[in-house]
Design a protein around this motif. Structure first.
Motif, PDB file in Angstrom:
ATOM      1  N   LYS A  44      -2.778  10.802  -7.762  1.00  0.00           N
ATOM      2  CA  LYS A  44      -1.348  10.612  -7.612  1.00  0.00           C
ATOM      3  C   LYS A  44      -1.364   9.077  -7.794  1.00  0.00           C
ATOM      4  CE  LYS A  44       0.562  12.470  -3.649  1.00  0.00           C
ATOM      5  NZ  LYS A  44       1.912  12.985  -4.113  1.00  0.00           N
ATOM      6  N   HIS A  45      -0.526   8.657  -8.732  1.00  0.00           N
ATOM      7  CA  HIS A  45      -0.319   7.260  -8.868  1.00  0.00           C
ATOM      8  C   HIS A  45       1.120   7.008  -8.766  1.00  0.00           C
ATOM      9  CE1 HIS A  45      -4.094   7.452 -11.379  1.00  0.00           C
ATOM     10  NE2 HIS A  45      -3.466   8.543 -11.643  1.00  0.00           N
ATOM     11  N   LEU A  46       1.396   5.894  -7.959  1.00  0.00           N
ATOM     12  CA  LEU A  46       2.919   5.650  -7.417  1.00  0.00           C
ATOM     13  C   LEU A  46       3.149   4.137  -7.782  1.00  0.00           C
ATOM     14  CD1 LEU A  46       2.703   7.552  -4.001  1.00  0.00           C
ATOM     15  CD2 LEU A  46       3.841   8.181  -6.195  1.00  0.00           C
ATOM     16  N   ALA A  47       4.383   3.672  -8.256  1.00  0.00           N
ATOM     17  CA  ALA A  47       4.659   2.378  -8.350  1.00  0.00           C
ATOM     18  C   ALA A  47       4.902   1.760  -7.228  1.00  0.00           C
ATOM     19  CB  ALA A  47       5.850   2.624  -9.323  1.00  0.00           C
ATOM     20  N   ILE A  48       4.644   0.509  -7.008  1.00  0.00           N
ATOM     21  CA  ILE A  48       5.037  -0.337  -5.964  1.00  0.00           C
ATOM     22  C   ILE A  48       6.162  -1.062  -6.672  1.00  0.00           C
ATOM     23  CG2 ILE A  48       4.550  -1.999  -4.373  1.00  0.00           C
ATOM     24  CD1 ILE A  48       1.476  -1.514  -4.901  1.00  0.00           C
ATOM     25  N   VAL A  49       7.357  -0.867  -5.933  1.00  0.00           N
ATOM     26  CA  VAL A  49       8.512  -1.704  -6.712  1.00  0.00           C
ATOM     27  C   VAL A  49       9.262  -2.718  -5.319  1.00  0.00           C
ATOM     28  CG1 VAL A  49       8.889  -0.032  -8.226  1.00  0.00           C
ATOM     29  CG2 VAL A  49      10.150  -0.005  -5.953  1.00  0.00           C
ATOM     30  N   LEU A  79       6.053  -3.568  -9.655  1.00  0.00           N
ATOM     31  CA  LEU A  79       4.995  -4.744  -9.097  1.00  0.00           C
ATOM     32  C   LEU A  79       3.661  -4.280  -9.396  1.00  0.00           C
ATOM     33  CD1 LEU A  79       6.635  -5.693  -5.698  1.00  0.00           C
ATOM     34  CD2 LEU A  79       7.208  -6.822  -8.138  1.00  0.00           C
ATOM     35  N   GLY A  80       3.443  -3.053  -9.383  1.00  0.00           N
ATOM     36  CA  GLY A  80       1.927  -2.575  -9.495  1.00  0.00           C
ATOM     37  C   GLY A  80       1.827  -1.003  -9.340  1.00  0.00           C
ATOM     38  N   THR A  81       0.735  -0.554  -9.452  1.00  0.00           N
ATOM     39  CA  THR A  81       0.303   1.006  -9.377  1.00  0.00           C
ATOM     40  C   THR A  81      -0.662   1.116  -7.872  1.00  0.00           C
ATOM     41  OG1 THR A  81       0.696   1.457 -11.601  1.00  0.00           O
ATOM     42  CG2 THR A  81      -0.552   3.033 -10.129  1.00  0.00           C
TER      43      THR A  81
END
Length: 175
Positions: free
Chosen positions: A53-58, A65-67
Protein backbone atom coordinates in the motif's frame (compact mmCIF):
# COMPACT_ATOMS: atom_id res chain seq x y z
CA UNK A 1 -2.17 17.54 5.13
CA UNK A 2 -3.81 14.32 4.03
CA UNK A 3 -2.92 11.02 2.43
CA UNK A 4 -4.47 9.62 -0.74
CA UNK A 5 -3.75 7.15 -3.51
CA UNK A 6 -0.85 7.96 -5.78
CA UNK A 7 -1.94 9.77 -8.95
CA UNK A 8 -0.34 10.40 -12.34
CA UNK A 9 0.14 14.06 -11.45
CA UNK A 10 2.57 12.93 -8.70
CA UNK A 11 5.03 11.34 -11.14
CA UNK A 12 7.20 14.42 -11.74
CA UNK A 13 7.49 15.02 -7.97
CA UNK A 14 8.43 11.37 -7.39
CA UNK A 15 11.12 11.62 -10.06
CA UNK A 16 12.32 14.81 -8.34
CA UNK A 17 13.06 13.07 -5.02
CA UNK A 18 14.46 10.01 -6.76
CA UNK A 19 17.05 12.19 -8.48
CA UNK A 20 17.76 14.46 -5.46
CA UNK A 21 21.14 13.50 -3.92
CA UNK A 22 20.07 14.88 -0.53
CA UNK A 23 17.16 12.39 -0.56
CA UNK A 24 18.65 9.39 -2.36
CA UNK A 25 21.92 9.29 -0.41
CA UNK A 26 20.73 6.23 1.54
CA UNK A 27 18.94 4.46 -1.33
CA UNK A 28 19.85 0.86 -2.00
CA UNK A 29 18.77 1.06 -5.63
CA UNK A 30 20.15 3.16 -8.44
CA UNK A 31 17.82 6.17 -8.78
CA UNK A 32 19.11 6.90 -12.28
CA UNK A 33 17.30 3.85 -13.66
CA UNK A 34 13.92 5.51 -13.00
CA UNK A 35 12.21 7.61 -15.64
CA UNK A 36 8.80 9.23 -15.93
CA UNK A 37 7.35 6.19 -17.74
CA UNK A 38 8.52 3.72 -15.09
CA UNK A 39 7.07 5.96 -12.38
CA UNK A 40 3.70 6.18 -14.16
CA UNK A 41 3.73 2.38 -14.42
CA UNK A 42 4.54 2.08 -10.70
CA UNK A 43 1.67 4.42 -9.80
CA UNK A 44 -0.78 2.48 -11.94
CA UNK A 45 0.29 -0.87 -10.46
CA UNK A 46 0.39 0.44 -6.89
CA UNK A 47 -3.28 1.37 -6.93
CA UNK A 48 -4.22 -2.26 -7.70
CA UNK A 49 -1.66 -3.90 -5.39
CA UNK A 50 -3.06 -5.83 -2.40
CA UNK A 51 0.33 -6.74 -0.85
CA UNK A 52 1.79 -3.22 -0.87
CA UNK A 53 0.00 0.00 0.00
CA UNK A 54 1.74 3.14 -1.30
CA UNK A 55 0.02 6.43 -0.46
CA UNK A 56 0.82 10.03 -1.30
CA UNK A 57 1.25 12.56 1.48
CA UNK A 58 -0.15 15.83 0.12
CA UNK A 59 -0.62 19.39 1.34
CA UNK A 60 -3.85 21.39 1.48
CA UNK A 61 -3.62 22.17 -2.25
CA UNK A 62 -3.17 18.45 -3.04
CA UNK A 63 0.51 18.87 -3.98
CA UNK A 64 2.53 15.69 -3.51
CA UNK A 65 5.00 15.86 -0.60
CA UNK A 66 6.15 12.24 -0.36
CA UNK A 67 5.12 8.60 -0.24
CA UNK A 68 4.39 6.50 2.83
CA UNK A 69 4.02 2.75 2.43
CA UNK A 70 3.14 -0.54 4.01
CA UNK A 71 4.89 -3.22 1.97
CA UNK A 72 4.87 -7.00 2.07
CA UNK A 73 1.53 -6.97 3.91
CA UNK A 74 0.78 -10.43 5.27
CA UNK A 75 -2.74 -10.33 6.69
CA UNK A 76 -2.51 -13.92 7.93
CA UNK A 77 0.69 -13.26 9.88
CA UNK A 78 -0.47 -9.73 10.76
CA UNK A 79 2.69 -8.00 9.52
CA UNK A 80 3.70 -5.21 7.19
CA UNK A 81 6.86 -3.28 6.38
CA UNK A 82 6.81 0.51 6.80
CA UNK A 83 8.65 2.87 4.44
CA UNK A 84 8.59 6.59 3.83
CA UNK A 85 10.29 9.07 1.51
CA UNK A 86 9.80 12.83 1.29
CA UNK A 87 10.79 15.47 -1.22
CA UNK A 88 13.57 17.61 0.24
CA UNK A 89 11.24 20.64 0.20
CA UNK A 90 8.78 18.67 2.36
CA UNK A 91 11.22 17.74 5.10
CA UNK A 92 10.95 19.46 8.46
CA UNK A 93 7.30 20.57 8.03
CA UNK A 94 5.60 17.65 9.79
CA UNK A 95 4.81 15.67 6.63
CA UNK A 96 6.84 12.67 7.80
CA UNK A 97 5.09 12.48 11.15
CA UNK A 98 1.67 12.99 9.56
CA UNK A 99 2.27 10.31 6.92
CA UNK A 100 3.70 7.90 9.47
CA UNK A 101 0.85 8.34 11.94
CA UNK A 102 -1.62 7.89 9.09
CA UNK A 103 -0.09 4.67 7.77
CA UNK A 104 0.31 3.25 11.29
CA UNK A 105 -3.40 3.90 11.87
CA UNK A 106 -4.27 2.15 8.60
CA UNK A 107 -2.01 -0.77 9.46
CA UNK A 108 -3.17 -1.32 13.02
CA UNK A 109 -6.80 -0.15 12.89
CA UNK A 110 -8.01 -0.93 9.36
CA UNK A 111 -5.80 -3.88 8.37
CA UNK A 112 -5.65 -5.21 11.95
CA UNK A 113 -1.92 -5.90 11.68
CA UNK A 114 -0.10 -6.99 14.80
CA UNK A 115 3.40 -5.88 13.82
CA UNK A 116 4.81 -3.17 11.56
CA UNK A 117 8.55 -3.28 10.97
CA UNK A 118 11.22 -1.37 9.10
CA UNK A 119 14.89 -1.53 8.31
CA UNK A 120 17.27 1.34 7.81
CA UNK A 121 20.93 1.75 6.98
CA UNK A 122 22.79 2.09 10.28
CA UNK A 123 24.45 5.31 9.11
CA UNK A 124 21.11 7.05 8.40
CA UNK A 125 21.09 8.86 11.75
CA UNK A 126 18.33 11.35 10.87
CA UNK A 127 15.90 8.57 9.98
CA UNK A 128 16.85 6.56 13.07
CA UNK A 129 16.18 9.58 15.29
CA UNK A 130 12.78 10.03 13.63
CA UNK A 131 11.85 6.35 14.13
CA UNK A 132 12.86 6.58 17.79
CA UNK A 133 10.70 9.69 18.30
CA UNK A 134 7.71 8.01 16.64
CA UNK A 135 8.03 5.05 19.01
CA UNK A 136 9.51 2.29 16.88
CA UNK A 137 11.50 -0.20 18.96
CA UNK A 138 15.04 -1.19 17.93
CA UNK A 139 15.35 -4.96 17.57
CA UNK A 140 18.85 -5.52 16.24
CA UNK A 141 21.47 -4.85 13.64
CA UNK A 142 22.58 -7.02 10.73
CA UNK A 143 26.30 -6.42 10.12
CA UNK A 144 27.57 -6.17 6.51
CA UNK A 145 24.11 -7.22 5.35
CA UNK A 146 23.61 -5.38 2.05
CA UNK A 147 25.69 -3.78 -0.66
CA UNK A 148 25.14 -0.14 -1.51
CA UNK A 149 27.25 1.32 -4.30
CA UNK A 150 29.63 -1.63 -3.97
CA UNK A 151 30.11 -1.26 -0.20
CA UNK A 152 28.77 -3.58 2.49
CA UNK A 153 26.47 -1.76 4.91
CA UNK A 154 24.86 -2.54 8.25
CA UNK A 155 21.09 -2.60 8.56
CA UNK A 156 19.12 -1.77 11.72
CA UNK A 157 15.70 -3.34 12.30
CA UNK A 158 12.82 -1.70 14.17
CA UNK A 159 9.28 -2.73 15.00
CA UNK A 160 6.05 -1.51 16.46
CA UNK A 161 3.54 -4.01 17.81
CA UNK A 162 -0.16 -3.20 17.95
CA UNK A 163 -0.05 -3.19 21.77
CA UNK A 164 2.87 -0.70 21.65
CA UNK A 165 0.93 1.46 19.21
CA UNK A 166 -2.16 1.36 21.46
CA UNK A 167 -0.09 2.19 24.57
CA UNK A 168 1.71 5.00 22.74
CA UNK A 169 -1.62 6.46 21.62
CA UNK A 170 -2.98 6.25 25.17
CA UNK A 171 0.09 8.03 26.54
CA UNK A 172 -0.17 10.76 23.89
CA UNK A 173 -3.88 11.22 24.61
CA UNK A 174 -3.06 11.96 28.26
CA UNK A 175 -0.44 14.60 27.46
Amino acid sequence: MKIRSLQSKDAAFILEWMRDPSVNIFFRMNPNTANINSIHSFIEKSNKDKVNKHLAIVDESDEYLGTVSLKNIDVEAGTGEYAIVLRSSSQGIGAGRFGTESILSIGFKELKLNRIYLNVLSENHNAIGFYDRIGFVFEGEFINHIKVNGNLKNLKWYRMMRCEYDNRKLQNDHI
